[in-house]
Design an enzyme around this catalytic site. Structure first.
Site, PDB file in Angstrom:
ATOM      1  CG  HIS A 137       0.562   8.821  -7.248  1.00  0.00           C
ATOM      2  ND1 HIS A 137      -0.596   9.202  -6.603  1.00  0.00           N
ATOM      3  CD2 HIS A 137       0.483   9.397  -8.476  1.00  0.00           C
ATOM      4  CE1 HIS A 137      -1.322   9.962  -7.401  1.00  0.00           C
ATOM      5  NE2 HIS A 137      -0.689  10.104  -8.541  1.00  0.00           N
ATOM      6  CG  HIS A 165       0.437   6.421  -0.721  1.00  0.00           C
ATOM      7  ND1 HIS A 165      -0.629   7.012  -1.368  1.00  0.00           N
ATOM      8  CD2 HIS A 165      -0.079   5.862   0.407  1.00  0.00           C
ATOM      9  CE1 HIS A 165      -1.729   6.831  -0.660  1.00  0.00           C
ATOM     10  NE2 HIS A 165      -1.427   6.131   0.413  1.00  0.00           N
ATOM     11  CG  HIS A 184      -1.813   1.179   1.354  1.00  0.00           C
ATOM     12  ND1 HIS A 184      -3.128   1.149   0.947  1.00  0.00           N
ATOM     13  CD2 HIS A 184      -1.592   2.428   1.821  1.00  0.00           C
ATOM     14  CE1 HIS A 184      -3.678   2.329   1.168  1.00  0.00           C
ATOM     15  NE2 HIS A 184      -2.762   3.130   1.699  1.00  0.00           N
ATOM     16  CD  GLU A 185       1.649   3.623   3.761  1.00  0.00           C
ATOM     17  OE1 GLU A 185       1.898   4.694   3.151  1.00  0.00           O
ATOM     18  OE2 GLU A 185       0.646   3.476   4.468  1.00  0.00           O
TER      19      GLU A 185
END
Length: 753
Positions: free
Chosen positions: A544, A541, A537-538
């Protein structure tokens, strides 16, 4: 509450103007079968990631923190003065948007770094220095946020069609962000009204701190009679509790949230102790309710001051949802379509309760029954896997990114003073054509004083720098050294990449988790499945931020709408459902693990989803015009929602809303995680699921979503990626459509523990 990962915050500046967590790894080959999707072999850099994270180095060098706040302040004032003089020259007016973004980046570069240091650095001296830098520049930011002169200059730009026509779409989007942020700060109101705005904003921050302190405060204990613990299924802690009661000859005082309370909620056959603990856990003092309701009313007053009917209306204008009505369209559609699945799941729990109690009719499921009849279990992978170390997971991530984007992770040496602890590892993000495109600092292991949970900190954003025209900012006699110091601080991460026009400031992010630290005696850290999911998940980020290459830092990477920013991170979690992706954890990497797994029905999945929808709905109610009523009662509104649209009856005497901490941090935007969850599910299903390592698909996603950061309308990006033109306008029907996606792809399908 949202799942833990949703609570992880993508750290950005709170100031609107600036936007500113011993094992031998079994070989995978014994689990594998041939697949039609061959994988790229692990590179030496991929394999080096295993050693980097699994075999810690005992050496650590440090140097004092260089305070750059004063130097930055000198340059920021020079640039502010330059912008204020822009109307004297058309050439300067053409540079206003660029210079506002430069000013924002100049200040964010220090405040964002300071925010990281004061949360992550173990040395109090460094923390104090970071606090000083942060406070010094924040004081200056507060002046800029309500600076009428800056607003008037931007207004001159935005109302001149000949200038607007010269702005690129990205530049125009950046200008609109500044314009809207100024208007949210009551910039066009009278002096007295602006002072009122500042006063109300300060009150909201103070009330928010008080509210969050109350969220974490201990609730009163529940008094449990020893006889009520008869038949406890837990033979460990349950036996100790009963022995304690026999020894003391007194009722047990069990504190909500304690291990004893959790055990009783899962294991006590009698309803009464579970009921008492539930009520104690969801109790509130009159003061706690008063603080929350004052916070909600003050937010409503602030919104009215700037001409909005509610705080939700004020907050949602720059989000994908646009209006409170559109949020409710989404939530209503999601609720209507989820309810049948949740009701079916509830019936399964009723059948379990009926069998337990031996009744002739289906009993009512109460709020304190959930964990007993559907006890939570630790998440597990979709197929059996050998233990996964931190280094192995990073190797798998690097290989996944290489398949999708031609990007890999490479360990890099940190210079003296560059990292804040010996556990912190520097990774270069390497594009196969462009070389290094950014850096990730991984601070993954728990230590005293470090914040709990997982978080992605944006330390520095991407932006183009070769057209900065720093010479035009001017200088100050006697301050030349400070100006050079600030310029050097900015310049160290600037590069000209192959095949790209101009020089760019490359992104820097920090990833904080709280995993168990590896040691020479215990060996590498093996991650439970939920932490593997956290890491994916992290890193969503982080990628991105790395790929979101824009000319303006205000729209770079994760600097995008709140209800869009979780899409890349949630999508990354979906890759863990693919056996071919899981095979990347094998250093051999040419086969995929077999498809037989541990899927089983989770009757509580849809019930929990429905609960999240209710919480997102109450968030909208609390930030609607209803707070202006003198009879507003947050408990009554919460009870009414549960009794009219809920599945499980509201329990009189409870007031969970005082523990709903996201009401402050995600005020009026709590729907965002559900919203991005729905979009990510559709993107996975329609774009990636059939061939998750396909390079062409990865390039399409990078090209249509990641590279724009916040520089393009998210609706247009999602519409293009999914070939769904009906979404392009982002209207009410688009919101309803996304609400229906959640059902098609998630609800009612087999869950995993």
């Amino acid at each position: 509450m949202l799942p833990r990962r949703a609570a992880s915050i993508v750290s950005t500046s709170a100031h609107r103007f600036l936007r500113c967590r011993p094992c031998r790894l079994a070989p995978f080959r014994s689990l594998a079968t041939q697949t039609k999707f061959p994988t790229i072999p692990a590179s030496p850099d991929d394999v080096a990631l295993v050693s980097l994270f699994d075999h810690p180095s005992p050496t650590f060098k440090s140097s004092p923190l260089s305070t750059t706040a004063d130097a930055t302040l000198v340059r920021a004032q020079l640039l502010t003065d330059r912008i204020l003089r822009a109307r004297e020259s058309r050439d300067e007016l053409l540079k206003v948007v660029k210079n506002l973004d430069r000013l924002s980046d100049m200040l964010c570069g220090v405040t964002d770094l300071s925010e990281l240091i004061r949360n992550a650095h173990p040395d109090p001296m460094w923390v104090r220095a970071a606090d000083h830098a942060y406070d010094t520049l924040c004081e200056f930011m507060n002046v800029l946020n309500t600076h009428v002169g800056l607003y008037e200059v931007l207004k001159a730009v935005m109302t001149d069609p000949s200038i607007v026509s010269t702005l690129s779409p990205e530049a125009y989007k950046t200008a609109l962000i500044f314009w809207l942020d100024f208007e949210k700060s009551a910039i066009d109101l009278s002096s007295a009204q602006r002072k009122k705005f500042v006063s109300l904003s300060s009150d909201i921050l103070a009330l928010g701190r008080d509210f969050l302190n109350q969220v974490d405060s201990a609730r009163p204990p529940a008094s449990i009679k020893p006889s009520e613990l008869s038949g406890l299924k837990d033979m460990g802690m349950g036996v100790r509790l009963k022995l304690q009661a026999q020894f003391t000859q007194r009722d047990l005082l069990v504190y909500p949230g304690s291990l004893q309370a959790q055990m009783i909620m899962r294991s006590a056959p009698s309803e009464e102790p579970r009921r008492r603990i539930y009520i104690a856990a969801n109790s509130s003092t009159p003061e706690q309710i008063q603080i929350l309701e004052k916070l909600l009313r003050t937010r409503g007053e602030l919104a009215n001051l700037v001409g909005k009917e509610s705080y939700a209306a004020m907050s949602l204008g720059d989000k994908m949802a646009k209006t409170p009505a559109n949020v409710l369209y989404f939530l209503d559609a999601l609720m209507d379509h989820t309810r049948p699945f949740a009701q079916k799941a509830l019936q399964a729990l009723q059948a379990r309760k009926q069998a337990h109690q031996g009744t002739s009719t289906l009993p009512i499921i109460q709020a304190w029954d959930r964990d007993f009849y559907c006890p939570p279990e630790a998440p597990a992978p979709p197929i059996p896997l050998p233990p996964l170390t931190v280094g192995t997971v990073f190797m798998g991530l690097s290989r996944l990114f290489r398949h999708l984007y031609g990007i890999s992770l490479r360990p890099a040496d940190a210079t003296s003073g560059e990292v804040w602890h010996s556990d912190v590892h520097k990774l270069e993000v390497v594009d196969e054509e462009k070389g290094v495109i950014g850096w990730i600092y991984a601070d993954l292991f728990a230590r005293g004083g470090k914040p709990s949970g997982a978080a992605h900190y944006t330390v520095r954003c991407s932006r183009r720098t070769d057209d900065d025209d720093e010479a035009g900012d001017g200088t100050v006699e006697g301050q030349e050294y400070r100006i050079l110091e600030s310029q050097h601080f900015e310049a160290v991460k600037r590069h000209r990449l192959p095949g790209q026009d101009g020089v760019y400031q490359l992104p820097v992010v920090a990833l904080l988790c709280e995993f168990t630290r590896p040691s020479f005696t215990r060996g590498p850290t093996v991650l439970p499945w939920n932490e593997v999911t956290t890491l994916f998940h992290e890193m969503g980020h982080a990628m991105h931020s790395m790929i979101g290459r824009t000319e303006y830092q205000n729209v770079s990477g994760t600097r995008c709408p709140t209800d869009f920013v979780e899409l890349p991170s949630i999508l990354m979690e979906h890759f863990l459902n693919s056996s071919i992706v899981l095979s990347l954890f094998d250093v051999e990497g040419t086969t995929a693990v077999r498809q037989v797994g541990n899927h089983h029905a989770d009757p509580c999945n849809s019930i929990d989803t429905y609960t999240q929808i209710l919480l997102a709905t109450v968030d909208q109610i609390y930030h609607s015009p209803i707070v202006h009523s003198p009879n507003f009662d947050s408990t009554a509104e919460f009870a009414n929602l549960h009794n009219t649209r809920g599945l499980i009856p509201y329990v009189p005497g409870t007031s969970f809303q005082t523990q709903f901490g996201h009401l402050f941090g995600y005020g009026a935007t709590y729907y965002s995680y559900l919203f991005d969850l729905a979009i990510a599910s559709r993107v996975w299903q329609n774009v990636f699921s059939e061939d998750p390592l396909n390079r062409e698909t990865g390039e399409k996603y990078k090209r249509e979503i990641l590279r724009f950061g916040g520089g393009k309308d998210p609706w247009k990006m999602v519409s293009t990626l999914l070939s769904a033109p009906e979404l392009e306008d982002g209207d009410a029907e688009a919101m309803r459509e996304v609400g229906r996606w959640k059902i098609e792809n998630e609800v009612g399908l087999p869950g995993r523990h």
